[in-house]
Design a protein around this motif. Structure first.
Motif, short mmCIF file in Angstrom:
data_model
loop_
_atom_site.label_atom_id
_atom_site.label_comp_id
_atom_site.label_asym_id
_atom_site.label_seq_id
_atom_site.Cartn_x
_atom_site.Cartn_y
_atom_site.Cartn_z
N THR A 76 2.10 -16.64 50.22
CA THR A 76 2.07 -16.52 51.44
C THR A 76 1.12 -15.26 52.08
OG1 THR A 76 3.49 -14.35 51.27
CG2 THR A 76 4.70 -16.08 51.12
N ALA A 77 0.83 -15.45 53.13
CA ALA A 77 -0.37 -14.57 53.77
C ALA A 77 -0.29 -12.95 53.43
CB ALA A 77 -0.22 -15.13 55.32
N GLU A 78 0.99 -12.56 53.13
CA GLU A 78 1.41 -11.27 53.49
C GLU A 78 0.64 -10.60 51.74
OE1 GLU A 78 5.04 -8.12 53.61
OE2 GLU A 78 5.43 -10.22 53.94
N ASP A 79 0.90 -11.97 51.17
CA ASP A 79 0.60 -11.95 49.34
C ASP A 79 -0.93 -11.57 49.55
OD1 ASP A 79 3.35 -12.07 48.57
OD2 ASP A 79 3.33 -14.22 48.14
N LEU A 81 -2.89 -10.45 51.80
CA LEU A 81 -3.20 -9.55 52.30
C LEU A 81 -3.01 -8.17 51.81
CD1 LEU A 81 -2.53 -10.87 55.94
CD2 LEU A 81 -4.77 -10.62 55.07
N ASN A 82 -1.91 -8.30 51.38
CA ASN A 82 -1.47 -7.22 50.30
C ASN A 82 -2.66 -6.78 48.96
OD1 ASN A 82 0.55 -6.12 52.76
ND2 ASN A 82 2.28 -7.76 50.65
N ASP A 230 -9.38 -11.46 57.98
CA ASP A 230 -8.10 -11.66 57.22
C ASP A 230 -7.81 -13.14 57.58
OD1 ASP A 230 -7.25 -9.16 56.46
OD2 ASP A 230 -6.08 -8.53 57.86
N THR A 234 -7.08 -15.86 54.36
CA THR A 234 -5.49 -15.85 53.91
C THR A 234 -5.44 -18.18 53.68
OG1 THR A 234 -4.82 -16.12 56.50
CG2 THR A 234 -3.79 -14.30 55.24
N THR A 238 -3.56 -18.81 50.21
CA THR A 238 -2.20 -19.99 50.79
C THR A 238 -2.64 -21.29 50.63
OG1 THR A 238 -2.78 -19.74 53.23
CG2 THR A 238 -1.35 -17.90 52.78
#
Length: 260
Positions: A76-79, A81-82, A230, A234, A238
Motif C-alpha cells: 500500500t501507499a502507507e507501507d 510512506l512509512n 509523496d 507511492t 505501489t
C-alpha cells in the motif's frame, strides 16, 4: 543488534561503529537502522565523544542498502510512506548529530548505504569502492524528496540523474571527481587507518566550530528539501513493477519491468 551493529568508543573520544553483516554485503535490517538512529542521539549527547566513524565489516561493502527481503509485504501507499519516513528519521538523526561523522568506505556503498554515507560529514574510500543508486535496475522504487535534496546538495543534479537513470555504479575515482569522497586509499586497511588519523586530528579541533559548520550545512540542505513528493514515492512503491523487482531480486533473476 549487538552482533549486526558493533560499537565502541576508542581513546581520544572517537566513537567507532561497524555494520556487521558481511555475508549480506552489510545490507541494513530495520533493527540496524533503528540502532544507528539511537547511537546518533547518544553520541550527540555525550560530551566525551568528539568524532564518530562509520564503516562496514569485511572489506567488500560499506553498506549495500536495505535488505530487500523486508520489502516482501509492501503493498500500500502507507507501507511506502512509512518506510520512507522511517529511513528519513535515521538519516535526519545523522545530520542532527552534533559531532562530525566520517564514513570509512570499502567496497559497495549503494542504495540506503549511500544515503547513510551521504549524511556523514567526510567520506573516504578504497580503490575498490563503488557508489550508486541502481534502483531503476533492481526494484523500480524512488527516493523521497529529502533524499533528492541531500544528493542534489552533495553531488549536483547531473550526477544524481546519471546514477539513477543509468543505474551504473561510480568508481572510486569518479566519486572523488564529483566530490562524493575526499580521498581514495589503496586498501580497506588503509581506509581504516586514515579514518582513525582524521578522527584523531578532528578530535583536537574546536568542537563548537565543527558543530556550527555541520549545522550551517544542514540548514542549507533543509532549505531545498521542502518540496512535495509523496505522490512519486507511492507511484513507484505501489506499482506492479516494484513487486516484480522484489521477486526478481530475491529469486536471482532479471526483472521484467512494464511501467505499471
Amino acid at each position: 543488534m549487538s552482533d549486526e551493529i558493533l560499537h565502541e568508543v576508542r581513546e581520544g573520544g572517537i566513537a567507532w561503529t561497524t555494520f556487521n553483516r558481511p555475508q549480506a554485503r552489510n545490507a541494513m535490517l530495520f533493527g540496524m537502522y533503528e540502532r544507528l538512529q539511537e547511537l546518533a542521539g547518544e553520541i550527540s549527547a555525550d560530551p566525551s565523544i568528539r568524532v564518530w566513524v562509520l564503516t562496514g565489516a569485511g572489506g567488500k561493502a560499506f553498506a549495500s542498502g536495505t535488505d530487500i527481503s523486508q520489502f516482501r509485504e509492501f503493498k500500500t501507499a502507507e507501507d511506502a510512506l512509512n518506510y520512507e519516513a522511517r529511513i528519513d528519521k535515521v538519516l535526519g538523526a545523522l545530520e542532527d548529530c552534533s559531532k562530525p561523522i566520517i564514513a570509512a568506505i570499502a567496497g559497495a556503498c549503494t542504495g540506503g548505504g549511500l544515503g547513510i554515507a551521504g549524511c556523514c560529514d567526510l567520506r573516504i574510500c578504497d580503490q575498490g569502492a563503488r557508489f550508486g543508486l541502481p534502483i531503476a535496475k533492481t526494484l523500480g522504487n524512488i527516493l523521497n524528496m529529502h533524499n533528492f535534496a541531500r544528493f542534489y546538495a552533495l553531488v549536483g543534479p547531473a550526477a544524481i540523474a546519471e546514477m539513477i537513470m543509468t543505474s551504473r555504479l561510480f568508481s572510486a575515482a569518479e566519486a572523488k571527481h564529483i566530490g562524493l569522497v575526499s580521498e581514495v586509499l589503496e586498501s580497506p586497511d588503509a581506509v581504516a587507518a586514515r579514518a582513525m588519523e582524521l578522527a584523531t586530528t578532528m578530535s583536537t579541533l574546536a568542537p563548537l566550530t565543527l558543530k556550527a559548520t555541520k549545522e550551517a550545512l544542514r540548514r542549507l540542505r533543509k532549505a531545498t528539501s521542502e518540496v512535495e513528493g509523496d505522490d512519486l514515492v507511492t507511484m513507484c512503491f505501489t506499482s506492479a513493477d516494484f513487486q516484480e523487482g522484489v521477486d526478481a531480486f530475491l529469486n536471482k533473476r532479471a526483472p521484467n519491468f512494464q511501467g505499471k
